[in-house]
Design a protein around this motif. Structure first.
Motif, short mmCIF file in Angstrom:
data_model
loop_
_atom_site.label_atom_id
_atom_site.label_comp_id
_atom_site.label_asym_id
_atom_site.label_seq_id
_atom_site.Cartn_x
_atom_site.Cartn_y
_atom_site.Cartn_z
N THR A 1 -37.98 9.35 20.93
CA THR A 1 -37.88 10.42 21.94
C THR A 1 -38.13 9.81 23.30
OG1 THR A 1 -38.58 12.20 20.45
CG2 THR A 1 -38.88 12.57 22.80
N TRP B 1 -41.08 7.58 16.77
CA TRP B 1 -41.85 8.43 15.88
C TRP B 1 -42.60 7.63 14.83
CZ3 TRP B 1 -42.91 13.44 16.52
CH2 TRP B 1 -42.19 14.12 17.53
N THR C 1 -44.88 1.84 23.38
CA THR C 1 -44.18 2.79 24.22
C THR C 1 -43.50 2.04 25.37
OG1 THR C 1 -46.25 3.13 25.41
CG2 THR C 1 -45.71 4.72 23.69
N ARG D 1 -47.18 11.37 21.02
CA ARG D 1 -46.47 12.21 20.06
C ARG D 1 -47.46 12.82 19.08
NH1 ARG D 1 -46.77 7.30 17.85
NH2 ARG D 1 -46.79 7.15 15.55
N VAL E 1 -43.49 15.80 21.41
CA VAL E 1 -43.81 14.65 22.25
C VAL E 1 -44.28 15.18 23.60
CG1 VAL E 1 -42.83 12.67 23.49
CG2 VAL E 1 -42.24 13.06 21.10
#
Length: 123
Positions: free
Chosen positions: A34, A53, A58, A72, A79
């Motif tokens: 996401t 996920w 990140t 998340r 998220v």
């Protein structure tokens, strides 16, 4: 088909904080990612932050590093984007998106998009 609903946008003064949420209509797999993007008037949509996920590092745009945090909640298929120390240049419509695969910066590589939420930061 994944439907995404963003929320949490609003109006805030410079230096303030907002938390955006992106809720997915279905459970996404660990291999999915996401991302948060934003688009200011007259500008192209740009990548802000991304998370997978299934875990892993990140990713952030240089302009938001140290100020924004993406996280998340797998149980809620949601998220979040915590935005601190907001600046007027952060003003934009913020979109979340989902893709099957790793985080990428190009908007055309993302399969599903939310409707966007407006963030306005006053000076």
């Amino acid at each position: 088909q994944v439907q995404l609903v963003e929320s949490g946008g609003g109006f805030v003064q410079a230096g303030g904080s907002l938390r955006l949420s992106c809720a997915a209509s279905v459970r996404t797999y660990g291999s999915y990612a996401t991302g948060w993007f934003r688009q200011a008037p007259g500008k192209e949509r740009e990548f802000v932050a991304g998370v997978r996920w299934g875990g892993g590092p990140t990713s952030y745009a240089d302009s938001v590093k140290g100020r924004f945090t993406i996280s998340r909640d797998n149980a809620k298929n949601t998220v979040y984007l915590q935005m601190n120390s907001l600046k007027p240049e952060d003003t934009a419509v913020y979109y979340c998106a989902v893709r099957a695969g790793p985080i990428v910066l190009t908007t055309t590589s993302w399969n599903f998009w939310g409707q966007g939420t407006q963030v306005t930061v006053s000076s």
